[in-house]
Write a protein that holds these residues in place. Structure first.
Motif, PDB file in Angstrom:
ATOM      1  N   ILE A 293      53.117  55.587  37.344  1.00  0.00           N
ATOM      2  CA  ILE A 293      52.832  54.981  38.636  1.00  0.00           C
ATOM      3  C   ILE A 293      53.679  55.732  39.448  1.00  0.00           C
ATOM      4  O   ILE A 293      53.373  56.178  40.702  1.00  0.00           O
ATOM      5  N   ALA A 294      55.225  55.486  39.180  1.00  0.00           N
ATOM      6  CA  ALA A 294      56.299  55.946  40.340  1.00  0.00           C
ATOM      7  C   ALA A 294      56.176  57.491  40.122  1.00  0.00           C
ATOM      8  O   ALA A 294      56.094  58.021  41.589  1.00  0.00           O
ATOM      9  N   LYS A 295      56.037  58.205  39.261  1.00  0.00           N
ATOM     10  CA  LYS A 295      56.027  59.679  39.528  1.00  0.00           C
ATOM     11  C   LYS A 295      54.853  60.241  40.348  1.00  0.00           C
ATOM     12  O   LYS A 295      54.738  61.044  41.056  1.00  0.00           O
ATOM     13  N   ASN A 296      53.676  59.536  39.972  1.00  0.00           N
ATOM     14  CA  ASN A 296      52.341  60.118  40.715  1.00  0.00           C
ATOM     15  C   ASN A 296      51.961  59.234  41.761  1.00  0.00           C
ATOM     16  O   ASN A 296      50.937  59.740  42.604  1.00  0.00           O
ATOM     17  N   ASN A 297      52.787  58.645  42.481  1.00  0.00           N
ATOM     18  CA  ASN A 297      52.673  57.721  43.310  1.00  0.00           C
ATOM     19  C   ASN A 297      51.018  56.976  43.442  1.00  0.00           C
ATOM     20  O   ASN A 297      50.181  57.151  44.409  1.00  0.00           O
ATOM     21  N   VAL A 298      50.725  56.338  42.489  1.00  0.00           N
ATOM     22  CA  VAL A 298      49.593  55.812  42.068  1.00  0.00           C
ATOM     23  C   VAL A 298      49.358  54.667  43.223  1.00  0.00           C
ATOM     24  O   VAL A 298      50.009  54.002  43.427  1.00  0.00           O
ATOM     25  N   THR A 299      48.149  54.740  43.755  1.00  0.00           N
ATOM     26  CA  THR A 299      47.546  53.632  44.727  1.00  0.00           C
ATOM     27  C   THR A 299      46.688  52.763  44.281  1.00  0.00           C
ATOM     28  O   THR A 299      46.784  51.660  44.330  1.00  0.00           O
ATOM     29  N   VAL A 300      45.982  53.049  43.195  1.00  0.00           N
ATOM     30  CA  VAL A 300      44.847  52.265  42.899  1.00  0.00           C
ATOM     31  C   VAL A 300      44.735  52.257  41.316  1.00  0.00           C
ATOM     32  O   VAL A 300      44.825  53.266  40.647  1.00  0.00           O
ATOM     33  N   TRP A 301      45.240  51.162  40.803  1.00  0.00           N
ATOM     34  CA  TRP A 301      45.496  50.989  39.336  1.00  0.00           C
ATOM     35  C   TRP A 301      44.157  50.096  38.628  1.00  0.00           C
ATOM     36  O   TRP A 301      44.360  48.873  39.022  1.00  0.00           O
ATOM     37  N   TYR A 302      43.836  50.749  37.598  1.00  0.00           N
ATOM     38  CA  TYR A 302      42.730  49.603  36.838  1.00  0.00           C
ATOM     39  C   TYR A 302      43.131  49.629  35.528  1.00  0.00           C
ATOM     40  O   TYR A 302      43.322  50.707  34.680  1.00  0.00           O
ATOM     41  N   SER A 303      43.514  48.364  35.032  1.00  0.00           N
ATOM     42  CA  SER A 303      43.871  48.160  33.560  1.00  0.00           C
ATOM     43  C   SER A 303      43.281  46.829  32.959  1.00  0.00           C
ATOM     44  O   SER A 303      42.426  46.638  33.370  1.00  0.00           O
ATOM     45  N   ALA A 304      43.923  46.492  31.996  1.00  0.00           N
ATOM     46  CA  ALA A 304      43.357  45.252  31.272  1.00  0.00           C
ATOM     47  C   ALA A 304      44.247  44.292  31.079  1.00  0.00           C
ATOM     48  O   ALA A 304      45.543  44.599  31.093  1.00  0.00           O
ATOM     49  N   PRO A 305      43.753  42.824  30.849  1.00  0.00           N
ATOM     50  CA  PRO A 305      44.807  41.791  30.653  1.00  0.00           C
ATOM     51  C   PRO A 305      45.862  41.996  29.450  1.00  0.00           C
ATOM     52  O   PRO A 305      46.901  41.698  29.519  1.00  0.00           O
ATOM     53  N   THR A 306      45.300  42.791  28.425  1.00  0.00           N
ATOM     54  CA  THR A 306      46.160  42.786  27.252  1.00  0.00           C
ATOM     55  C   THR A 306      47.308  43.612  27.672  1.00  0.00           C
ATOM     56  O   THR A 306      48.424  43.228  27.333  1.00  0.00           O
ATOM     57  N   ALA A 307      47.343  44.691  28.616  1.00  0.00           N
ATOM     58  CA  ALA A 307      48.288  45.432  29.047  1.00  0.00           C
ATOM     59  C   ALA A 307      49.373  44.808  30.012  1.00  0.00           C
ATOM     60  O   ALA A 307      50.346  44.769  29.857  1.00  0.00           O
ATOM     61  N   ARG A 309      49.692  41.601  30.207  1.00  0.00           N
ATOM     62  CA  ARG A 309      50.571  40.667  29.338  1.00  0.00           C
ATOM     63  C   ARG A 309      51.638  41.310  28.429  1.00  0.00           C
ATOM     64  O   ARG A 309      52.831  40.779  28.343  1.00  0.00           O
ATOM     65  N   MET A 310      51.521  42.610  28.230  1.00  0.00           N
ATOM     66  CA  MET A 310      52.618  43.294  27.315  1.00  0.00           C
ATOM     67  C   MET A 310      53.627  43.465  28.497  1.00  0.00           C
ATOM     68  O   MET A 310      54.842  43.400  28.127  1.00  0.00           O
ATOM     69  N   LEU A 311      53.163  44.030  29.544  1.00  0.00           N
ATOM     70  CA  LEU A 311      54.163  44.366  30.629  1.00  0.00           C
ATOM     71  C   LEU A 311      54.905  43.002  31.139  1.00  0.00           C
ATOM     72  O   LEU A 311      56.226  43.188  31.528  1.00  0.00           O
ATOM     73  N   MET A 312      54.230  41.956  31.187  1.00  0.00           N
ATOM     74  CA  MET A 312      54.882  40.639  31.570  1.00  0.00           C
ATOM     75  C   MET A 312      55.748  40.315  30.358  1.00  0.00           C
ATOM     76  O   MET A 312      56.936  39.975  30.759  1.00  0.00           O
ATOM     77  N   SER A 313      55.601  40.487  29.231  1.00  0.00           N
ATOM     78  CA  SER A 313      56.361  39.998  27.926  1.00  0.00           C
ATOM     79  C   SER A 313      57.545  40.965  28.150  1.00  0.00           C
ATOM     80  O   SER A 313      58.663  40.436  27.649  1.00  0.00           O
ATOM     81  N   ALA A 314      57.524  42.191  28.687  1.00  0.00           N
ATOM     82  CA  ALA A 314      58.601  43.102  28.873  1.00  0.00           C
ATOM     83  C   ALA A 314      59.678  42.593  29.793  1.00  0.00           C
ATOM     84  O   ALA A 314      60.748  43.289  29.891  1.00  0.00           O
ATOM     85  N   GLY A 315      59.370  42.002  30.382  1.00  0.00           N
ATOM     86  CA  GLY A 315      60.291  41.147  31.512  1.00  0.00           C
ATOM     87  C   GLY A 315      60.613  42.202  32.565  1.00  0.00           C
ATOM     88  O   GLY A 315      59.855  43.168  32.880  1.00  0.00           O
ATOM     89  N   SER A 316      61.544  41.560  33.423  1.00  0.00           N
ATOM     90  CA  SER A 316      61.876  42.257  34.498  1.00  0.00           C
ATOM     91  C   SER A 316      62.620  43.629  34.596  1.00  0.00           C
ATOM     92  O   SER A 316      62.798  44.616  35.569  1.00  0.00           O
ATOM     93  N   GLU A 317      63.202  43.933  33.541  1.00  0.00           N
ATOM     94  CA  GLU A 317      64.316  44.830  33.323  1.00  0.00           C
ATOM     95  C   GLU A 317      63.579  46.156  33.678  1.00  0.00           C
ATOM     96  O   GLU A 317      64.078  46.935  34.336  1.00  0.00           O
ATOM     97  N   PRO A 318      62.357  46.733  32.820  1.00  0.00           N
ATOM     98  CA  PRO A 318      61.907  47.872  33.154  1.00  0.00           C
ATOM     99  C   PRO A 318      61.210  47.898  34.504  1.00  0.00           C
ATOM    100  O   PRO A 318      61.299  49.025  34.878  1.00  0.00           O
ATOM    101  N   VAL A 319      60.632  46.914  34.967  1.00  0.00           N
ATOM    102  CA  VAL A 319      59.737  47.069  36.105  1.00  0.00           C
ATOM    103  C   VAL A 319      60.801  47.318  37.387  1.00  0.00           C
ATOM    104  O   VAL A 319      60.581  48.175  38.145  1.00  0.00           O
TER     105      VAL A 319
END
Ligand code: 6R9
Length: 572
Positions: A293-307, A309-319
């Motif tokens: 997202i950061a490198k390409n300057n993504v503006t519109v992002w279409y994904s899925a709940p499972t992804a 949820r995985m990002l959510m479980s990874a916590g705030s450190e990576p984000v």
């Protein structure tokens, strides 16, 4: 689950006013956007790529930005036009004709997209397969479709049982072909180097086939869902209203093209709208994803709940490591979007995550949350303009608001499947009394918002109460100890069924009777007594499909010691 709506923020959205557009809608107006409206010459790949490549102001715009570990590549609309022409010429040379099935079994790569578009330009029918499929899954799909040609890589070829596929005449190999002797093998790179960059696109009828997506039902063999060029009308329109795509957007759909989301919204919707499309290969990791997202300057992002949820479980450190401020619009599909995930999205992205509902069979989005519309977390939203949705009983009679029943769509939207390959009786069985009956159970509220309850086969009947597994799972993952959850009904002599939950524990939590009791009480207090799981079992992983769907059917078979049926789409 009824929480306060999250209000729409004002903005210059393509769909300005949902009600007005819905009430005053005509598909004929959408058709005016296509060149065939004037020329009469139809081909979805032409509309997606060549049309822009032929426009001097568009031809040098980036169409595809590909990145994967160790490889990065950028193709303009003109590049993609030429490359897909070259591949169409290769198909021509090897005798592929209109309507022939040409399958793709390979990872996401620029070659995938060149070939895919080439197949469509040659008026053949593309059949994308997940790269993770093992031999039986590959065999079943190639056999049923009687595919004549397969495009794959030397590595994956060992999972293709060539001697058991009499219809398969040619195999195009992408990669190093040393050691592959035999007339059936075609070297992709060699042929591409020799092929002309110009090709006369084969014009087709709007009702001609273009795509065969195999999807697994809850029982039996996977079925071939057949889509036609006409689907472009809805790919384009939903790209505009729901993805809200605009000229300057950089769009990223995370889905693999083996799943319908990766074709309808990983190929058609962005390119029909002339937008730069980001494709990421390789495996999921929170860092790679945020970096994309950061490198390409993504503006519109279409994904899925499972992804999510995985990002959510990874916590705030990576984000926190990445600048994600380019994002302006986020969407989700494939499974119910838990309110917990929406609230997480508000926190970390300061954006709403917009749920969209549709199926392989429907070809494109049907019930959605729009940027201009107030959102009710837990609801899938409202039907797209030009589509009528309802809740019906088993005879196809409409049910009043708040009554749970079959989610159904009035037959005849543009991207509707036109066949189940070689199974006309199966196709007919989807339609009752003029409605397409989805197999999902849901209800509609007084304001016309739809609320998903579960696959009909998954709805639990416990002591006479109908409970949707989704509600229970959503509540479970709100508990700090619970990572993921899958909920089933387990037959019980007294109650009909009892609710059994399978959960994963978040790192740092240990299994104990106290913890399980605490989780049970948490659901009981937060949802209701009858929805609280009587049994909770801890697992290392919850079984999911390649598109991220919890396989409740498999949990149930395990629980009851029954045969597991078709598991070809199970994620490793
Ligand atoms: C596009 C796609 C279709 C099934 C569908 C439903 C589930 C999809 C959903 C959703 C709740 C959503 N599903 N989107 N459930 N909310 N927003 O997923 O196609 O792989 O054929 O699956 O997925 O059960 O019937 P497909």
């Amino acid at each position: 689950m009824n929480m306060k709506p999250i209000e729409a923020r004002s903005g210059n959205y393509n769909l300005k006013n949902y009600e007005e557009t819905y009430n005053d809608f005509n598909w004929e107006d959408v058709k005016k956007q296509f060149s065939w409206n004037e020329t009469g010459k139809v081909n979805i790949a032409y509309e997606a790529i060549d049309r822009h490549a032929d426009d001097p102001s568009m031809k040098d715009k980036v169409a595809l930005h590909y990145s994967a570990p160790g490889r990065e590549e950028t193709l303009t609309f003109e590049d993609l036009k030429k490359k897909s022409n070259q591949f169409a010429n290769v198909l021509d040379k090897y005798g592929i004709n209109k309507g022939d099935r040409v399958f793709l079994f390979m990872p996401r790569s620029p070659e995938f997209y060149m070939s895919f578009l080439g197949i469509l330009k040659k008026a053949a029918i593309a059949g994308p397969l997940f790269e993770a499929f093992m031999e039986q899954a590959v065999h079943d799909r190639l056999e049923d479709s009687e595919a004549k040609m397969l495009i794959t890589t030397p590595d994956l070829l060992e999972r293709v049982p060539q001697d058991k596929l009499p219809h398969l005449k040619q195999i195009v190999l992408v990669g190093d072909t040393t050691g592959f002797e035999g007339d059936q093998y075609i070297d992709f790179q060699k042929e591409m180097n020799e092929a002309s960059e110009s090709f006369d696109v084969e014009w087709v009828d709007l009702e001609d086939g273009m795509l065969l997506h195999y999807t697994s039902g809850s029982t039996g063999k996977p079925k071939g869902v057949y889509h036609v060029h006409n689907a472009m009308i809805q790919h384009y329109a939903t790209g505009k209203w729901v993805l809200d795509l605009k000229e300057d957007d950089v769009y990223w759909c995370t889905a693999d093209p083996g799943w319908v989301t990766g074709t309808s919204y990983g190929v058609f919707a962005p390119w029909l709208n002339g937008v730069t499309n980001v494709i990421r290969g390789g495996r999921f990791s929170p860092d790679d994803w945020y970096e994309t997202i950061a490198k390409n300057n993504v503006t519109v992002w279409y994904s899925a709940p499972t992804a999510f949820r995985m990002l959510m479980s990874a916590g705030s450190e990576p984000v926190n490591k990445y600048d994600l401020s380019s994002l302006r619009h986020i969407l989700s599909v494939g499974e119910p979007l838990n309110p917990e995930v929406i609230h997480w999205g508000m926190e970390v992205f300061d954006k709403r995550i917009h749920d969209t509902w549709w199926m392989t069979e429907t070809g494109a989005m049907l019930i959605c949350n729009y940027p201009c519309m107030d959102m009710k977390p837990g609801s899938m939203g409202r039907p797209i303009p030009g589509v009528e949705a309802s809740i019906v009983d088993n005879e196809g009679n409409e049910l009043p608001p708040r009554q749970m029943g079959n989610l159904a769509i009035k037959k005849g939207w543009p991207s509707m499947m036109r066949q189940i390959w070689k199974r006309p009786e199966k196709y007919e069985s989807y339609f009752i009394n003029g409605w397409y009956v989805s197999g999902d159970s849901a209800y509609m509220d007084e304001e016309g918002y739809f609320w998903f309850q579960g696959r009909l086969d998954d709805v639990i009947n416990t002591s006479g109460e109908r409970v949707g597994p989704f509600e229970v799972e959503s509540k479970l993952i709100e508990h700090p100890a619970v990572g993921e959850a899958g909920v089933i009904g387990k037959p019980d002599p007294e109650r009909g069924e009892i609710i059994k939950a399978f959960i994963t524990l978040v790192d740092g939590y240990e299994e104990s009777d106290e913890l399980l009791e605490d989780i049970r009480q948490f659901v009981k207090k937060g949802l209701s007594a009858h929805a609280a799981p009587r049994e909770i079992e801890i697992k290392d992983k919850i079984p999911k499909t390649r598109s991220g769907k919890i396989m409740r059917r498999l949990l149930k078979s395990w629980e009851l010691g029954l045969p597991t049926g078709d598991t070809s789409t199970l994620e490793e």
